[in-house]
Design an enzyme around this catalytic site. Structure first.
Site, PDB file in Angstrom:
ATOM      1  CG  HIS A   1      -1.873   1.124   1.266  1.00 62.14           C
ATOM      2  ND1 HIS A   1      -1.743   2.191   2.130  1.00 62.14           N
ATOM      3  CD2 HIS A   1      -2.989   1.353   0.535  1.00 62.14           C
ATOM      4  CE1 HIS A   1      -2.737   3.035   1.930  1.00 62.14           C
ATOM      5  NE2 HIS A   1      -3.514   2.547   0.981  1.00 62.14           N
TER       6      HIS A   1
ATOM      7  CG  ASP B   1      -5.670  10.987  -4.815  1.00 62.15           C
ATOM      8  OD1 ASP B   1      -6.090   9.929  -5.332  1.00 62.15           O
ATOM      9  OD2 ASP B   1      -4.924  11.000  -3.812  1.00 62.15           O
ATOM     10  CG  MET B   2     -10.699  10.191  -9.097  1.00 64.42           C
ATOM     11  SD  MET B   2     -11.939  10.872 -10.197  1.00 64.42           S
ATOM     12  CE  MET B   2     -12.245   9.455 -11.249  1.00 64.42           C
ATOM     13  CB  ALA B   3     -11.596   5.679  -4.911  1.00 64.39           C
TER      14      ALA B   3
ATOM     15  CE  LYS C   1     -20.689   8.254 -19.010  1.00 67.25           C
ATOM     16  NZ  LYS C   1     -21.118   9.671 -19.044  1.00 67.25           N
TER      17      LYS C   1
ATOM     18  N   GLY D   1      -9.708  19.361  -6.035  1.00 65.58           N
ATOM     19  CA  GLY D   1      -8.543  19.377  -5.164  1.00 65.58           C
ATOM     20  C   GLY D   1      -8.390  20.645  -4.351  1.00 65.58           C
TER      21      GLY D   1
END
Length: 336
Positions: free
Chosen positions: A119, A177-179, A227, A309
Site C-alpha cells: 500500500h 486524486d480519486m477512487a 464509466k 482538489g
C-alpha cells in the site's frame, strides 16, 4: 468520536518512532510518515497516520520487508521498472515517480511501473511532486477486491484510485486524486457508526442489490455506473497487468494474511509540457482556466465553483497552522 489535534511535525515524529521500533529503516520510516501526514493535512484521514497501527502489525507479522533494497531498471529512454523488494509502497512509489520525473525533464515523458510493492498511501503526494517540477503527473494503483463490476453481483475490482497533478504559474497545481468506487468503505462505516442510512448507489448486498442500510453493504459500487467500472479496469491494467502484477480478485488483501507479501503494482507517469507547447504559456493558461472556472456562476445551494482538489489544499493551509486532527484512539496508539 473524540479527537486530538497535534502539530503535523509532532505526528511525523510519532509515526517514525512507531515504525522504527517495529524494525523499519529510519530513512524509509521518514518517507512513510511524510506521506501519511500529507494526507491528514488535506483532511484525507483515511490515508493518514491512522494507518500506522496496521503497518506496524504487518511489519511484525512479516508482510512487509523492513530493510527493502529497492532497485530501478531503466528499460528505455522514457521507461523503467522499480522493484520494491516487498518494502513500503510509499517509499517505492516515491522512487518510481522520481525516476519518471527525471526522464520527463530529459526526454519529455517518463513512465515507470513498480512491482513487489505494498500500500503506497495517497496518490496526490506523488502527482503533486511532479507538478511542483512544472510537470504533469499521473499515478495509478490497484487494490484488493471490494467493488462490483457494473451489472455484477460479487466484488471483482478494488477501489483502484487514479490521480493527476498539473502545474500552474502563480496558482497552486491542479490535483485530482480519486477512487473509482462511488465512495470509500470508510464513509459507509462512518454512517453505520452514526446510525444513518446511506444514499442509493453507494453499496450493494450479497445479491448485488443497492441498499441504504450500511450494515447490509457487502461490496461497493463503481462511480458513474459503467464509466467508473471501465476506468477501474484501466487502472488495474496499467498498475497490475502492465507492471506484471496481479489483477482484480487475485490482489492480496490489505487486512488479511498479514504475514504474506502483497506484491502490488503501481504506475507513474510524468509529462513535460515544454516538449509539446510553449511551457510558459501552458502554465499561464492553467492559471486562466482555473480562475475562469471559479468565476462560473454557482448553482442553487452552492456558494462558489471550486477547482478539483481545492478543498484539500485549503484544508492543508489551515492545518499547517492549526495542526492535524486525528482520532483519540490513533493518538493513544502513537504515544504508547
Amino acid at each position: 468520536m473524540s479527537t486530538v489535534t497535534i502539530h503535523h511535525e509532532e505526528a511525523k515524529k510519532l509515526v517514525v518512532q512507531k515504525l522504527t521500533d517495529a524494525g523499519l529503516l529510519h530513512e524509509h520510516a521518514e518517507k512513510v510518515a511524510e506521506i501519511l501526514v500529507h494526507a491528514d493535512l488535506r483532511n484525507v484521514n483515511s490515508h493518514g497516520v491512522l494507518r500506522t497501527e496496521h503497518y506496524v502489525n504487518r511489519l511484525n507479522a512479516g508482510g512487509i520487508n523492513p530493510a527493502a533494497e529497492i532497485s530501478f531498471n531503466k528499460t528505455g529512454p522514457v521507461t523503467g521498472v522499480v522493484d520494491g523488494d516487498d518494502g513500503f509502497g510509499h517509499v517505492i512509489a516515491d522512487e518510481a515517480m522520481n525516476h519518471a520525473i527525471q526522464m520527463a525533464k530529459e526526454n519529455g515523458v517518463g513512465m515507470v511501473t513498480a512491482i513487489n510493492s505494498s500500500h503506497c498511501g495517497a496518490l496526490s503526494y506523488f502527482v503533486q511532486n511532479a507538478a511542483e517540477e512544472n510537470l504533469i503527473g499521473i499515478a495509478m494503483t490497484h487494490t484488493d477486491k471490494i467493488v462490483v463490476p457494473f451489472g455484477g453481483k460479487d466484488a471483482f475490482l478494488g477501489t483502484n484510485p487514479i490521480a493527476y497533478g498539473v502545474p500552474a504559474k502563480t496558482q497552486k497545481p491542479f490535483i485530482l486524486d480519486m477512487a473509482t468506487s462511488n465512495v470509500a468503505l470508510g464513509k459507509i462505516l462512518q454512517y453505520k457508526e452514526e446510525g444513518k442510512e446511506i444514499p442509493k448507489g453507494w453499496g450493494v448486498d450479497e445479491n448485488g442489490e443497492t441498499v441504504t442500510d450500511p450494515s447490509k453493504v457487502v461490496s461497493l459500487s463503481p462511480f458513474g455506473g459503467p464509466k467508473g467500472y471501465g476506468l477501474s479496469m484501466i487502472v488495474d491494467i496499467f498498475s497490475g497487468l502492465l507492471a506484471g502484477a496481479s489483477f482484480g480478485p487475485h490482489v492480496a488483501k490489505m487486512y488479511g494474511d498479514l504475514d504474506k507479501k502483497r506484491k502490488l503494482g503501481h504506475y507513474f507517469c510524468a509529462i513535460n509540457p515544454a516538449f509539446f507547447t510553449d511551457a510558459e504559456a501552458f502554465l499561464e493558461n492553467m492559471d486562466q482556466m482555473m480562475e475562469e472556472i471559479r468565476q462560473a456562476p454557482p448553482a442553487p445551494g452552492f456558494k462558489s465553483v471550486l477547482v478539483p482538489g481545492e478543498i484539500e489544499q485549503m484544508n492543508e493551509e489551515r492545518n499547517l497552522e492549526k495542526g492535524i486532527t486525528i482520532a483519540s484512539t490513533v493518538h493513544q496508539f502513537l504515544t504508547n
